[in-house]
Write an enzyme that holds these catalytic residues in place. Structure first.
Site, PDB file in Angstrom:
ATOM      1  N   LYS A   1      45.276  -5.730  11.223  1.00  0.00           N
ATOM      2  CA  LYS A   1      45.796  -4.374  11.391  1.00  0.00           C
ATOM      3  C   LYS A   1      45.230  -3.703  12.648  1.00  0.00           C
ATOM      4  O   LYS A   1      45.963  -3.015  13.361  1.00  0.00           O
ATOM      5  CB  LYS A   1      45.499  -3.514  10.157  1.00  0.00           C
ATOM      6  CG  LYS A   1      44.051  -3.133   9.963  1.00  0.00           C
ATOM      7  CD  LYS A   1      43.884  -2.138   8.834  1.00  0.00           C
ATOM      8  CE  LYS A   1      42.431  -1.726   8.690  1.00  0.00           C
ATOM      9  NZ  LYS A   1      41.900  -1.038   9.889  1.00  0.00           N
ATOM     10  N   THR A   2      43.940  -3.895  12.931  1.00  0.00           N
ATOM     11  CA  THR A   2      43.357  -3.289  14.130  1.00  0.00           C
ATOM     12  C   THR A   2      43.988  -3.877  15.383  1.00  0.00           C
ATOM     13  O   THR A   2      44.266  -3.170  16.359  1.00  0.00           O
ATOM     14  CB  THR A   2      41.830  -3.496  14.160  1.00  0.00           C
ATOM     15  OG1 THR A   2      41.261  -2.960  12.958  1.00  0.00           O
ATOM     16  CG2 THR A   2      41.210  -2.795  15.360  1.00  0.00           C
TER      17      THR A   2
ATOM     18  N   GLN B   1      44.092  -1.454  -1.007  1.00  0.00           N
ATOM     19  CA  GLN B   1      42.707  -1.286  -0.588  1.00  0.00           C
ATOM     20  C   GLN B   1      42.269   0.181  -0.619  1.00  0.00           C
ATOM     21  O   GLN B   1      41.294   0.556   0.024  1.00  0.00           O
ATOM     22  CB  GLN B   1      42.498  -1.859   0.811  1.00  0.00           C
ATOM     23  CG  GLN B   1      42.687  -3.365   0.883  1.00  0.00           C
ATOM     24  CD  GLN B   1      42.276  -3.937   2.221  1.00  0.00           C
ATOM     25  OE1 GLN B   1      41.101  -4.079   2.535  1.00  0.00           O
ATOM     26  NE2 GLN B   1      43.263  -4.265   3.044  1.00  0.00           N
TER      27      GLN B   1
ATOM     28  N   ASP C   1      44.934   5.124  11.651  1.00  0.00           N
ATOM     29  CA  ASP C   1      44.359   3.952  10.988  1.00  0.00           C
ATOM     30  C   ASP C   1      43.963   4.305   9.550  1.00  0.00           C
ATOM     31  O   ASP C   1      43.646   5.454   9.238  1.00  0.00           O
ATOM     32  CB  ASP C   1      43.117   3.506  11.775  1.00  0.00           C
ATOM     33  CG  ASP C   1      42.594   2.158  11.336  1.00  0.00           C
ATOM     34  OD1 ASP C   1      43.357   1.391  10.717  1.00  0.00           O
ATOM     35  OD2 ASP C   1      41.414   1.866  11.619  1.00  0.00           O
ATOM     36  N   GLU C   2      43.951   3.308   8.658  1.00  0.00           N
ATOM     37  CA  GLU C   2      43.478   3.459   7.260  1.00  0.00           C
ATOM     38  C   GLU C   2      44.119   4.679   6.585  1.00  0.00           C
ATOM     39  O   GLU C   2      43.440   5.490   5.950  1.00  0.00           O
ATOM     40  CB  GLU C   2      41.947   3.583   7.231  1.00  0.00           C
ATOM     41  CG  GLU C   2      41.207   2.410   7.836  1.00  0.00           C
ATOM     42  CD  GLU C   2      41.186   1.169   6.946  1.00  0.00           C
ATOM     43  OE1 GLU C   2      41.945   1.132   5.958  1.00  0.00           O
ATOM     44  OE2 GLU C   2      40.431   0.236   7.259  1.00  0.00           O
TER      45      GLU C   2
ATOM     46  N   ARG D   1      37.142 -10.202   0.687  1.00  0.00           N
ATOM     47  CA  ARG D   1      36.085 -10.254   1.708  1.00  0.00           C
ATOM     48  C   ARG D   1      35.720 -11.699   2.038  1.00  0.00           C
ATOM     49  O   ARG D   1      35.079 -11.961   3.067  1.00  0.00           O
ATOM     50  CB  ARG D   1      34.800  -9.537   1.234  1.00  0.00           C
ATOM     51  CG  ARG D   1      34.906  -8.061   0.882  1.00  0.00           C
ATOM     52  CD  ARG D   1      35.579  -7.242   1.938  1.00  0.00           C
ATOM     53  NE  ARG D   1      36.996  -7.118   1.640  1.00  0.00           N
ATOM     54  CZ  ARG D   1      37.909  -6.720   2.524  1.00  0.00           C
ATOM     55  NH1 ARG D   1      37.556  -6.445   3.758  1.00  0.00           N
ATOM     56  NH2 ARG D   1      39.178  -6.608   2.182  1.00  0.00           N
TER      57      ARG D   1
END
Length: 600
Positions: free
Chosen positions: A33-34, A251, A220-221, A559
């Site tokens: 995503k980044t 998330q 973002d997020e 993770r």
């Protein structure tokens, strides 16, 4: 020039090259995503669609903002972007807006920003002036005020919405607190958001200037935004509609901070023409790990779920382990970690994740006994936590009333409270000295039932609940010590064992699942997968909270890159008694328990 065709997959490329109008990028864990967000900014620059000064990128941490800016400046030709893109946090952006434009509620834009210590000092002074029966700590009161501000409620609105005595008094505290801030020309952290939203709503000419400057907004997020941040993004993009938000419903794990994953749903209502791009290719985990993650999260029904896939078809099956008790679980984890270390895994690439802070205590002590260097990522070691040190100071005062360090710590709890505590401790000292039938756990419980300490914490607030859990864990271990002096000596020896830890360069990562979000490790252990721990006992009566607990386990699982171990214990010690547990319903409903490997 950047080769967008070769450096992005099909879904990423579609999201990056969509430049006109609103868009939602639903980016699964490990899907880049980044990378997509930064490449979109680079695409706007390279295709001469926007200048650097026209792009605003908002995120939650300084680390994330610096990472985005670094990636862009590394790959973009300086001739294309002589100025840096504004990549910053919500709060930093709002502070700059308020500095440049006189806010609505203070005298000048030369306001001061209060830190948490300043806020606590003000609140303690206000609470001293309070009359009546309202029992609330400064920390709890500030948390409630933060919630009011995140919801963009003024003090008057908070008072009008109060439904009972406690809410009325809390809202009145909000009004008094805000009066103090206005008189001193000060803002707290939450004010930076609320005041900017109110400024934009009330002074359209100011908002218009930002519309002219920032033609493209990248957020973002987005699933972690609260109502104030949601409104800020909506206002900033209301002229051009050129807004791109990146997020993942699965998330969203910060509702206790005010985060509202339904903001992603609201986005579709606000921008009905928004295009949605799903990023489902995972570059982090193996297929067995992703299969396990989906088998958990697919049981949520209130939000869209991405089915992640990967080219990493190889990989070990997920290990699920049933242990007889919590001691055996910790022994299993440390034993397996030592085997992994012998096989060449670095401790830095291994993480042990748990639901509550209190679960770190047993793991920490076993690490110290086993000589395994460790770090508490994003947190504090068990015996260094404030509430643990407070309770230990009560015990030390019982043993030695002349202990100056213990006295000083008690005195910092407030003059009135400390006087009462010291008086009660003296009474207990005289009573307990002749009791041979009580152990240290019972002594601590008796102290806490007698002195005005636990009232500092509000179990409805996540942070306070964690502190109360830590105290419960301290009491549980204290039950194994018949004599107080033996318990205090053991704690001292444990604390002295930290010394060698600080010299080690490679350390095992111990952390809560909340702290692990955004990180990745070669090997992940998730411990304590029992009903009452994960899902937490507080969530079982709320469908909404139960889904967030399920998202927590999903985050924990995703993770892991190469290996994943899940474990639960049939019995745990609670207040000196054996408590029998059932495996987490998340293990049973997902059929992960069928993978149970009893050989370890």
């Amino acid at each position: 020039m950047t080769n967008f065709s070769k450096e992005l997959n099909t879904s990423q490329r579609a999201a990056v090259t969509h430049t006109t109008g609103p868009s939602i990028i639903l980016a699964g864990a490990g899907s880049g995503k980044t990378r997509v967000l930064t490449y979109k900014a680079m695409y706007l620059l390279e295709k001469n669609i926007a200048k650097a000064s026209n792009i605003l990128m908002l995120t939650f941490t300084n680390k994330a903002a610096k990472e985005m800016k670094h990636r862009i400046t590394t790959y973009i030709d300086k001739d294309l972007a002589p100025q840096e893109i504004t990549a910053t946090t919500f709060h930093s952006f709002c502070a700059s807006v308020l500095r440049r434009n006189k806010p609505v509620s203070v005298q000048t834009s030369n306001f001061i920003i209060l830190d948490s210590s300043d806020q606590t000092t003000i609140m303690k002074q206000l609470l001293k002036q309070q009359s009546g029966t309202l029992k609330i700590s400064a920390y709890s009161a500030l948390n409630r005020i933060s919630d009011y501000k995140n919801r963009l409620l003024t003090p008057a609105q908070a008072i009008s919405e109060a439904r009972d005595f406690f809410e009325e008094r809390s809202a009145e505290l909000y009004k008094k607190y805000q009066n103090v801030l206005e008189k001193t020309n000060a803002f707290d952290f939450d004010d930076l958001l609320t005041q900017t939203v109110w400024l934009f709503e009330q002074k359209k000419i100011v908002l218009s200037r930002y519309h002219t400057q920032y033609r493209f907004l990248l957020v973002d997020e987005y699933q972690d935004t609260n109502h104030a941040q949601y409104m800020l993004a909506k206002l900033l993009s209301s002229a051009t509609n050129n807004i791109t938000v990146v997020g993942d419903f699965s998330q969203s794990i910060y509702s206790w901070r005010g985060a509202d994953f339904t903001n992603l749903k609201k986005f579709k209502n606000d921008f009905p023409l928004a295009k949605t791009f799903n990023l489902e290719q995972n570059y982090r985990s193996t297929e067995p790990i992703l299969t396990a993650a989906y088998s958990v999260i697919e049981h949520n029904t209130t939000h869209p779920i991405l089915k992640l896939w990967t080219d990493k078809k190889y990989g070990d099956e997920v290990g699920v382990f049933t242990l007889e008790n919590d001691d055996e679980e910790s022994d299993f984890v440390l034993g397996r970690i030592q085997k992994l270390s012998d096989q060449g895994y670095s401790l830095d690439d291994i993480a042990v994740l748990y639901r509550t802070n209190a679960q770190s205590r047993m793991l920490e002590e076993l690490c110290l006994r086993s000589g395994v260097p460790y770090r508490i990522y994003g947190g504090v070691r068990f015996y260094e936590r404030k509430e643990i040190k407070d309770v230990l100071s009560f015990l030390r005062n019982l043993i030695n009333p002349k202990d100056e360090l213990a006295y000083t710590r008690i005195d910092k709890l407030g003059k009135k409270r400390s006087r009462i505590i010291l008086s009660k401790l003296e009474q207990i000292r005289n009573e307990w000295i002749v009791r041979e039938d009580k152990n240290t756990g019972e002594l601590i419980q008796h102290i806490l039932d007698t002195v005005p300490y636990l009232e500092l914490y509000d179990s409805d607030i996540e942070e306070d609940m964690n502190r109360l859990d830590n105290i419960k864990e301290l009491i549980s271990v204290a039950y194994t010590f018949p004599k107080l002096i033996d318990f205090l000596d053991t704690v001292t020896l444990i604390e002295s064992g930290y010394e060698f830890q600080d010299t080690a360069t490679k350390k095992l990562n111990l952390m809560t699942i909340h702290a692990a979000k955004g990180l990745e490790f070669g090997v992940v252990f998730v411990v304590g997968l029992e009903d009452g721990l994960l899902p937490h006992s507080r969530s079982v009566e709320s469908a909404e909270q139960l889904e967030e607990e399920r998202r927590l386990l999903y985050v924990a699982i995703t993770r892991a890159k190469d290996q994943l171990f899940l474990s639960w214990a049939k019995r745990r010690m609670v207040y000196g008694r054996t408590q029998y547990s059932l495996p987490s319903q998340f293990l049973t409903e997902s059929h992960l328990l069928e993978y149970d490997d009893v050989t370890f």
